[in-house]
Design a protein around this motif. Structure first.
Motif, short mmCIF file in Angstrom:
data_model
loop_
_atom_site.label_atom_id
_atom_site.label_comp_id
_atom_site.label_asym_id
_atom_site.label_seq_id
_atom_site.Cartn_x
_atom_site.Cartn_y
_atom_site.Cartn_z
N TYR A 83 0.89 -1.49 0.09
CA TYR A 83 -0.11 0.00 -0.10
C TYR A 83 0.96 1.28 0.17
CZ TYR A 83 1.28 -0.04 5.08
OH TYR A 83 1.98 -0.05 6.09
N THR A 84 0.18 2.25 -0.27
CA THR A 84 0.81 3.84 -0.21
C THR A 84 -0.27 4.42 0.60
OG1 THR A 84 -0.05 4.48 -2.43
CG2 THR A 84 2.07 3.39 -2.34
N ARG A 85 0.50 5.62 0.96
CA ARG A 85 -0.23 6.70 1.74
C ARG A 85 -0.41 7.84 1.03
NH1 ARG A 85 -1.69 4.77 6.81
NH2 ARG A 85 -0.87 2.82 7.42
N ASP A 86 -1.28 8.82 1.66
CA ASP A 86 -1.34 10.13 0.92
C ASP A 86 -0.64 11.02 1.75
OD1 ASP A 86 -3.29 10.63 3.05
OD2 ASP A 86 -4.99 10.85 1.49
N ALA A 87 -0.56 12.46 1.56
CA ALA A 87 -0.13 13.29 2.28
C ALA A 87 -0.66 13.39 4.00
CB ALA A 87 0.11 14.56 1.72
N ALA A 88 -1.76 12.91 3.99
CA ALA A 88 -2.51 13.03 5.51
C ALA A 88 -2.36 11.75 6.13
CB ALA A 88 -3.89 13.35 5.31
N GLY A 89 -1.63 10.77 5.37
CA GLY A 89 -1.22 9.59 6.35
C GLY A 89 -2.61 8.20 6.05
N LEU A 90 -3.43 8.78 5.18
CA LEU A 90 -4.56 7.75 4.93
C LEU A 90 -4.05 6.99 3.65
CD1 LEU A 90 -7.34 10.34 5.12
CD2 LEU A 90 -6.89 8.67 6.86
N LEU A 91 -4.61 5.76 3.82
CA LEU A 91 -4.39 4.57 2.83
C LEU A 91 -4.79 5.29 1.38
CD1 LEU A 91 -5.17 1.55 4.81
CD2 LEU A 91 -2.82 2.27 4.07
N ARG A 92 -4.11 5.13 0.33
CA ARG A 92 -4.41 5.92 -0.90
C ARG A 92 -4.42 4.74 -2.09
NH1 ARG A 92 -0.61 9.70 -4.42
NH2 ARG A 92 -2.07 9.71 -6.34
N GLU A 93 -3.50 3.78 -2.14
CA GLU A 93 -3.38 2.66 -3.00
C GLU A 93 -3.14 1.41 -2.42
OE1 GLU A 93 -3.71 2.83 -6.70
OE2 GLU A 93 -3.81 5.12 -6.64
N ILE A 94 -3.89 0.41 -2.65
CA ILE A 94 -3.55 -0.90 -2.00
C ILE A 94 -3.77 -1.86 -3.02
CG2 ILE A 94 -4.73 -2.73 -0.60
CD1 ILE A 94 -6.05 0.87 0.07
N TRP A 95 -2.79 -2.91 -2.96
CA TRP A 95 -2.81 -3.99 -4.11
C TRP A 95 -2.60 -5.17 -3.15
CZ3 TRP A 95 0.28 0.24 -4.07
CH2 TRP A 95 0.33 1.08 -5.22
N ILE A 96 -3.77 -5.97 -3.59
CA ILE A 96 -3.80 -7.33 -3.04
C ILE A 96 -2.73 -8.05 -3.51
CG2 ILE A 96 -5.21 -9.37 -2.75
CD1 ILE A 96 -7.56 -7.48 -2.69
N LEU A 97 -1.82 -8.94 -2.87
CA LEU A 97 -1.00 -9.68 -3.51
C LEU A 97 -1.44 -11.16 -3.91
CD1 LEU A 97 1.92 -8.98 -0.97
CD2 LEU A 97 1.42 -7.66 -2.96
N THR A 98 -0.73 -11.36 -5.07
CA THR A 98 -0.91 -12.90 -5.43
C THR A 98 -0.18 -13.76 -4.64
OG1 THR A 98 0.72 -12.86 -7.16
CG2 THR A 98 -1.13 -12.03 -7.93
N PRO A 99 -0.57 -14.81 -4.58
CA PRO A 99 0.13 -16.04 -3.63
C PRO A 99 1.79 -16.03 -3.94
CG PRO A 99 -1.83 -17.11 -4.49
CD PRO A 99 -1.64 -15.74 -5.41
N ASP A 100 1.99 -15.69 -5.46
CA ASP A 100 3.46 -15.96 -5.86
C ASP A 100 4.17 -14.57 -4.88
OD1 ASP A 100 3.42 -18.06 -6.78
OD2 ASP A 100 3.23 -17.29 -9.11
N GLU A 101 3.60 -13.24 -5.43
CA GLU A 101 4.00 -12.30 -4.83
C GLU A 101 4.07 -12.24 -3.28
OE1 GLU A 101 2.10 -8.88 -8.08
OE2 GLU A 101 1.00 -9.56 -6.31
N ALA A 102 3.12 -12.68 -2.60
CA ALA A 102 3.10 -12.72 -1.15
C ALA A 102 4.31 -13.70 -0.56
CB ALA A 102 1.91 -13.31 -0.60
N MET A 103 4.88 -14.75 -1.33
CA MET A 103 5.83 -15.64 -1.09
C MET A 103 7.22 -15.12 -1.28
SD MET A 103 4.12 -19.16 -1.78
CE MET A 103 5.61 -19.89 -2.12
#
Length: 90
Positions: free
Chosen positions: A45-65
């Motif tokens: 994930y990334t956050r915006d200037a205020a510290g709130l979540l901006r972009e979230i990517w759900i990982l594939t099993p391969d990415e998670a490992m």
């Protein structure tokens, strides 16, 4: 985990989605927060200037490992940047 959008849990702690936050699936498709309420995922994930979540990517099993060198290093790109160079202020 989305608890009640825009409220989420990140690493077991309460957090919040920012205005216009985007969640992307492992197939890079947009996911509506209401569609995944109560489901746990490994994410990046990334956050915006205020510290709130901006972009979230759900990982594939391969990415998670996949091992990432950056997981074992402290965050180095935060302000204020420091340098070993000295500046002549005279």
């Amino acid at each position: 985990m989305v608890t009640n959008a825009p409220e989420v849990e990140l690493d077991g702690k309460p957090d919040r989605l920012g205005a216009g936050a985007r969640i992307r699936s492992g197939q890079n498709m947009l996911v509506m927060p209401g569609a995944i309420v109560g489901q746990k995922y490994l994410v990046n994930y990334t956050r915006d200037a205020a510290g709130l979540l901006r972009e979230i990517w759900i990982l594939t099993p391969d990415e998670a490992m996949a091992s990432r060198e950056s997981l074992d290093k402290p965050l180095l790109n935060i302000w204020p940047f420091t340098s070993n160079d000295t500046v002549n202020t005279q």
